[in-house]
Design a protein around this motif. Structure first.
Motif, short mmCIF file in Angstrom:
data_model
loop_
_atom_site.label_atom_id
_atom_site.label_comp_id
_atom_site.label_asym_id
_atom_site.label_seq_id
_atom_site.Cartn_x
_atom_site.Cartn_y
_atom_site.Cartn_z
N LEU A 114 -2.91 -4.72 13.83
CA LEU A 114 -1.57 -5.21 13.43
C LEU A 114 -0.35 -4.88 14.82
O LEU A 114 0.49 -5.43 15.47
CB LEU A 114 -0.64 -3.94 12.93
N LYS A 115 -0.96 -3.91 15.50
CA LYS A 115 -0.16 -3.92 17.13
C LYS A 115 -0.19 -5.21 18.14
O LYS A 115 0.35 -5.50 18.83
CB LYS A 115 -0.94 -3.14 18.17
N LYS A 116 -1.44 -6.15 18.13
CA LYS A 116 -1.85 -6.76 18.59
C LYS A 116 -0.87 -8.06 18.52
O LYS A 116 -0.82 -8.82 18.77
CB LYS A 116 -3.12 -7.87 18.21
N LEU A 117 -0.88 -8.23 16.92
CA LEU A 117 0.32 -9.22 16.27
C LEU A 117 1.42 -8.69 16.26
O LEU A 117 2.55 -9.91 15.96
CB LEU A 117 -0.40 -9.95 15.19
N ARG A 118 1.52 -7.36 16.81
CA ARG A 118 3.40 -6.45 17.12
C ARG A 118 3.70 -7.19 16.09
O ARG A 118 4.92 -7.41 15.86
CB ARG A 118 3.70 -8.16 17.77
N PHE A 119 2.89 -6.70 14.55
CA PHE A 119 3.94 -6.68 13.26
C PHE A 119 4.44 -5.35 13.88
O PHE A 119 4.28 -4.06 14.68
CB PHE A 119 2.75 -5.84 12.86
N TYR A 120 5.49 -5.43 12.95
CA TYR A 120 6.87 -3.60 12.79
C TYR A 120 5.98 -2.70 12.28
O TYR A 120 4.73 -2.66 11.73
CB TYR A 120 8.06 -4.64 12.02
N PRO A 121 6.32 -1.78 12.79
CA PRO A 121 5.38 -0.59 12.31
C PRO A 121 5.50 0.01 10.57
O PRO A 121 6.77 -0.38 10.48
CB PRO A 121 6.02 0.91 13.41
N LEU A 122 3.96 0.80 10.32
CA LEU A 122 4.33 1.21 8.86
C LEU A 122 4.95 2.18 8.64
O LEU A 122 4.84 3.02 9.40
CB LEU A 122 3.08 0.78 8.68
N ARG A 123 5.38 1.90 7.15
CA ARG A 123 6.27 2.87 6.90
C ARG A 123 5.34 4.05 5.89
O ARG A 123 4.15 3.62 6.00
CB ARG A 123 7.28 2.79 6.28
N THR A 124 5.84 4.96 5.92
CA THR A 124 4.55 6.22 5.11
C THR A 124 4.38 5.10 3.90
O THR A 124 2.81 5.39 3.65
CB THR A 124 5.19 7.24 4.80
N SER A 125 5.02 4.94 2.66
CA SER A 125 4.53 3.86 1.69
C SER A 125 3.80 2.98 2.07
O SER A 125 2.66 2.48 1.08
CB SER A 125 5.78 3.19 1.42
N GLN A 126 3.77 2.25 3.21
CA GLN A 126 2.90 0.94 3.70
C GLN A 126 1.66 1.96 4.27
O GLN A 126 0.11 0.85 3.94
CB GLN A 126 4.06 0.18 4.39
N LYS A 127 1.62 2.57 4.31
CA LYS A 127 0.09 3.37 5.07
C LYS A 127 -0.52 3.74 3.39
O LYS A 127 -1.70 3.06 4.09
CB LYS A 127 0.15 4.95 6.03
N GLU A 128 0.18 3.85 3.29
CA GLU A 128 -0.94 4.04 1.64
C GLU A 128 -1.65 2.57 1.04
O GLU A 128 -1.94 2.45 0.36
CB GLU A 128 -0.03 4.69 0.19
N GLU A 129 -0.64 1.90 1.29
CA GLU A 129 -1.18 0.18 0.68
C GLU A 129 -2.15 -0.20 1.52
O GLU A 129 -2.74 -0.71 1.33
CB GLU A 129 0.90 -0.74 1.07
N LEU A 130 -1.57 0.18 2.95
CA LEU A 130 -2.93 0.05 3.33
C LEU A 130 -4.30 0.18 3.61
O LEU A 130 -5.40 -0.02 3.79
CB LEU A 130 -2.66 0.50 5.44
N ALA A 131 -4.46 2.02 2.82
CA ALA A 131 -5.70 2.50 2.48
C ALA A 131 -6.21 1.89 1.87
O ALA A 131 -6.53 1.74 0.66
CB ALA A 131 -4.96 4.38 1.96
N HIS A 132 -5.27 1.52 0.36
CA HIS A 132 -5.82 0.59 -1.00
C HIS A 132 -5.91 -0.70 -0.26
O HIS A 132 -7.10 -1.25 -0.50
CB HIS A 132 -4.78 0.43 -1.66
N ALA A 133 -5.09 -1.29 0.63
CA ALA A 133 -5.85 -2.63 1.08
C ALA A 133 -7.80 -2.75 1.33
O ALA A 133 -8.43 -2.73 1.57
CB ALA A 133 -4.90 -3.63 1.74
N CYS A 134 -7.99 -1.33 2.21
CA CYS A 134 -8.74 -1.07 2.90
C CYS A 134 -10.44 -1.30 1.73
O CYS A 134 -11.11 -1.03 2.30
CB CYS A 134 -9.07 -0.22 4.06
N ARG A 135 -9.73 0.03 0.41
CA ARG A 135 -10.98 0.36 -0.28
C ARG A 135 -10.98 -1.35 -0.91
O ARG A 135 -12.15 -1.12 -1.40
CB ARG A 135 -9.51 1.62 -1.07
N THR A 136 -10.73 -2.08 -1.04
CA THR A 136 -10.24 -3.37 -2.16
C THR A 136 -10.60 -4.01 -1.61
O THR A 136 -12.08 -4.71 -2.25
CB THR A 136 -9.44 -2.60 -2.73
#
Length: 273
Positions: A157-179
């Motif tokens: 995400l940092k390499k592609l210069r995405f916007y920083p993740l919010r708290t709810s989006q960090k939970e989405e990221l964890a779900h994506a990594c599990r799924t």
């Protein structure tokens, strides 16, 4: 045989059908919920709901969900990738979740109790007078693997210069990594960045709504074009001269004679009065 469960208090306050649907919705969200925009959602069509509740018609199911939405207990939105995908996504509102808060507290207490019992029942290997405790590290390894995936995705995400993740989006990221597998998540990030979109929610939407982007189809014309629409190709050989039969030749001569007769007639002139 299917068992129908519901809470009497909810049935008394909001209706019997509503309490049955809320109970099923709660179980499904706990088992297969997808975090999105700070809420946990499930996706389901009315036809699939009818398979869950075969004793109701689709119109009854629609009325029940509409009633729950009007009473402020659930949210119904469409989060499909395409506009033509009108499948409903369902989540609890804060008011709806309040009716299950006591159950969540009881469940957490029971889970902690069972975790303690499992810790006490760990396999113990005795070698002479020494006692060695052997723990199973499967769960720990899985968690470590998920944390490794999260750190890799965060670097991407940092390499592609995405916007920083919010708290709810960090939970989405964890779900994506599990799924989803790591390659699929990176592919979704790359596809999103190629479209000059640097927000996680769009990449997460690509993952949820089905996973891989289909290549653009090449349109092939299959209809038969008319002869007059064909491309003109001048022929190299001279066209054969037209052959006139006697009847056609006589008809042509008569037409030419009539044409000459009309040409020789004087044109009328307009005289002023």
């Amino acid at each position: 045989m299917m068992k129908i469960t519901f809470q009497k208090e909810i049935a008394k306050e909001f209706g019997l059908n509503e309490s049955i649907v809320l109970e099923e919705l709660y179980v499904r969200i706990q088992q297969k919920g997808i975090p999105l925009n700070g809420k946990v959602w499930i996706e389901c069509t009315y036809e699939k709901w009818q398979e869950v509740f075969p004793f109701w018609s689709i119109s009854t199911i629609k009325r029940t969900f509409s009633s729950l939405k009007k009473q402020g207990l659930i949210l119904m939105e469409q989060h499909g990738k395409h506009r033509y995908d009108r499948t409903n996504w369902y989540a609890f509102t804060n008011e709806g979740m309040r009716h299950f808060s006591e159950r969540e507290t009881t469940t957490n207490v029971e889970n902690s109790h069972w975790e303690k019992r499992e810790e006490q029942q760990d396999v113990v290997e005795r070698d002479g007078n020494s006692t060695t405790k052997i723990e199973t590290h499967t769960h720990i390894k899985e968690e470590n693997g998920i944390h490794d995936k999260i750190s890799i995705i965060q670097k991407q995400l940092k390499k592609l210069r995405f916007y920083p993740l919010r708290t709810s989006q960090k939970e989405e990221l964890a779900h994506a990594c599990r799924t989803f597998p790591l390659e699929q998540i990176i592919e979704a990030l790359t596809v999103t960045a190629e479209r000059a979109i640097f927000a996680w929610k769009y990449a997460y939407k690509v993952l949820l709504t089905n996973k891989k982007t289909a290549p653009k189809r090449k349109i092939i014309r299959t209809e038969k074009l008319p002869d007059w629409f064909q491309e003109y190709k001048p022929s190299s050989s001279k066209e054969p001269e037209q052959v006139w039969d006697e009847e056609a030749l006589a008809r042509r001569q008569r037409l030419l004679a009539i044409q000459e007769k009309y040409k020789q007639q004087p044109k009328p002139t307009c005289s002023s009065v």
